[in-house]
Write a protein that holds these residues in place. Structure first.
Motif, PDB file in Angstrom:
ATOM      1  N   GLY A  54       7.726  10.942 -13.393  1.00 40.37           N
ATOM      2  CA  GLY A  54       8.635   9.837 -13.657  1.00 40.37           C
ATOM      3  C   GLY A  54      10.084  10.208 -13.826  1.00 40.37           C
ATOM      4  N   ASN A  55      10.432  11.474 -13.580  1.00 38.82           N
ATOM      5  CA  ASN A  55      11.817  11.875 -13.840  1.00 38.82           C
ATOM      6  C   ASN A  55      12.485  12.543 -12.645  1.00 38.82           C
ATOM      7  OD1 ASN A  55      10.699  14.434 -13.738  1.00 38.82           O
ATOM      8  ND2 ASN A  55      10.720  14.737 -15.957  1.00 38.82           N
ATOM      9  N   GLY A  56      11.825  12.547 -11.491  1.00 34.44           N
ATOM     10  CA  GLY A  56      12.469  13.075 -10.290  1.00 34.44           C
ATOM     11  C   GLY A  56      12.478  14.580 -10.199  1.00 34.44           C
ATOM     12  N   SER A  83       4.589   5.172  -5.677  1.00 32.60           N
ATOM     13  CA  SER A  83       4.658   5.014  -7.134  1.00 32.60           C
ATOM     14  C   SER A  83       3.757   6.023  -7.831  1.00 32.60           C
ATOM     15  CB  SER A  83       4.270   3.588  -7.535  1.00 32.60           C
ATOM     16  OG  SER A  83       5.232   2.648  -7.087  1.00 32.60           O
ATOM     17  N   LYS A  84       2.588   6.257  -7.256  1.00 35.03           N
ATOM     18  CA  LYS A  84       1.680   7.252  -7.834  1.00 35.03           C
ATOM     19  C   LYS A  84       2.310   8.632  -7.798  1.00 35.03           C
ATOM     20  CE  LYS A  84      -3.077   8.922  -7.719  1.00 35.03           C
ATOM     21  NZ  LYS A  84      -4.437   8.739  -7.135  1.00 35.03           N
ATOM     22  N   TRP A  85       2.966   8.959  -6.701  1.00 34.23           N
ATOM     23  CA  TRP A  85       3.670  10.240  -6.582  1.00 34.23           C
ATOM     24  C   TRP A  85       4.777  10.342  -7.624  1.00 34.23           C
ATOM     25  CZ3 TRP A  85       4.093  15.045  -5.692  1.00 34.23           C
ATOM     26  CH2 TRP A  85       5.278  15.672  -5.283  1.00 34.23           C
ATOM     27  N   ALA A 100       0.834  -1.208   0.000  1.00 38.80           N
ATOM     28  CA  ALA A 100       0.000   0.000   0.000  1.00 38.80           C
ATOM     29  C   ALA A 100       0.864   1.252   0.000  1.00 38.80           C
ATOM     30  CB  ALA A 100      -0.925  -0.011   1.213  1.00 38.80           C
ATOM     31  N   LEU A 101       1.933   1.230   0.779  1.00 36.37           N
ATOM     32  CA  LEU A 101       2.834   2.384   0.835  1.00 36.37           C
ATOM     33  C   LEU A 101       3.592   2.538  -0.472  1.00 36.37           C
ATOM     34  CD1 LEU A 101       4.196   4.713   2.265  1.00 36.37           C
ATOM     35  CD2 LEU A 101       5.703   3.063   3.424  1.00 36.37           C
ATOM     36  N   ARG A 102       4.108   1.438  -0.998  1.00 38.36           N
ATOM     37  CA  ARG A 102       4.842   1.513  -2.268  1.00 38.36           C
ATOM     38  C   ARG A 102       3.929   1.990  -3.400  1.00 38.36           C
ATOM     39  NH1 ARG A 102       9.799  -0.738  -1.637  1.00 38.36           N
ATOM     40  NH2 ARG A 102      10.067  -2.274   0.037  1.00 38.36           N
ATOM     41  N   SER A 103       2.671   1.597  -3.355  1.00 41.07           N
ATOM     42  CA  SER A 103       1.725   2.027  -4.379  1.00 41.07           C
ATOM     43  C   SER A 103       1.509   3.540  -4.315  1.00 41.07           C
ATOM     44  CB  SER A 103       0.393   1.298  -4.190  1.00 41.07           C
ATOM     45  OG  SER A 103      -0.569   1.749  -5.117  1.00 41.07           O
TER      46      SER A 103
END
Length: 317
Positions: free
Chosen positions: A254-256, A245-247, A239-242
């Protein structure tokens, strides 16, 4: 009461007892209250401002406010609140006993009296309840605005109220912060670890520290299980990784880059950083945010997080 003066660019880790966990999620439409001593009807200018923040060190909502204060190089004072007694909030004019609470002391210059050139100083203390209200109040203070303009090239409206800033500040409060609790309280030992911050709370006695860690850990563990049930979470880490990932994909493209989409962070970046930084030093932070202990961090989030830590400060008390 524990009251420790903190300078900007310092850090702490954020959150306490289970009941406060639920309360923190509901702290959005809180009414700011002004308490003044003979305040004039028309204050001419802000002469001096003192900011005091009442917090739990691991409260993510408190850490959003601290990240903004540190980013704008605004001195502030922290008062660590005992989550069991709430004694530090006994001053509250309206009986409000949740965190964060801020008080802003301002010495306002009244107009010169007709009998002479002297200017009377009127001291006002404004109590502000709730993280969102505190954030808005801070961004209305001339001293904060001056510091912000010196280090951030974004117009205030863009920094605070652009669609991207509003979207990700809301996401940080409503989506990211809640999934932290089940992650830092997967077991009683991790919950107990999360309350380790009380060991450095000089205003608490040894007995109080023991009670806070013992009772608070159990309460937080119970609250985390309720959050899992409410949000249908079966795997805390997933749940946290998801959420991260959305962020990374939607917020950072997707490029920081920054969530603002510009060369400078906006309030969405500040809020997302504050929430993540609230668990600094805990196992979840080390594994999921920093990718230590054999775990893989999201590389886009990690790159952004490390740059934000340089912008805000490696530690935020």
């Amino acid at each position: 009461m524990q009251s420790v003066l903190r300078s900007p660019h310092r850090s702490a880790i954020g959150r306490a007892i289970g009941r406060a966990t639920r309360r923190c999620e509901d702290q959005y439409a809180i009414k700011a209250r002004t308490v003044s001593n003979d305040a004039p009807k028309k204050a001419k200018e802000e002469v001096h401002s003192d900011i005091k923040l009442y917090q739990y060190a691991i409260c993510p909502f408190c850490n959003i406010n601290k990240a903004l204060l540190s980013y704008t190089d605004t001195p502030y004072e922290i008062v660590e609140v005992n989550p069991l007694s709430k004694a530090e909030l006994s001053f509250s004019a309206d009986g409000y006993k949740k965190v964060p609470v801020a008080t802003v002391r301002t010495d306002d210059a009244a107009e010169p009296s007709s009998s002479g050139p002297s200017v009377r100083q009127i001291r006002q203390i404004r109590q502000i309840n709730g993280s969102e209200e505190i954030g808005r109040a801070l961004l209305a203070l001339p001293s904060v605005l001056r510091n912000l303009s010196l280090r951030n090239g974004l117009p205030l409206a863009t920094f605070q109220s652009s669609p991207r800033a509003r979207k990700w500040e809301t996401f940080s409060r409503e989506e990211l912060a809640p999934v932290l609790y089940p992650n830092i309280c997967r077991s009683w030992s991790e919950s107990y670890e999360a309350f380790g911050y009380v060991n450095d709370a000089k205003g608490f006695t040894t007995v109080q520290k023991g009670l806070i860690r013992g009772v608070g850990s159990l309460a937080m563990l119970f609250a985390a299980s309720k959050i899992k049930s409410k949000r249908n979470i079966t795997d805390e880490r997933e749940a946290l990784r998801s959420a991260l990932s959305k962020w990374a994909e939607e917020g950072l493209d997707g490029n920081g880059s920054y969530g603002s989409g510009a060369e400078h962070p906006d309030m969405g970046d500040i809020a997302m950083f504050g929430v993540m930084n609230s668990i600094s030093g805990l196992r979840t932070h080390e594994e999921v945010i920093l990718g230590r202990g054999g775990e893989d961090a999201n590389p886009v989030v990690l790159d952004w997080y490390l740059r934000m830590r340089e912008q805000v400060g490696s530690t935020v008390y």
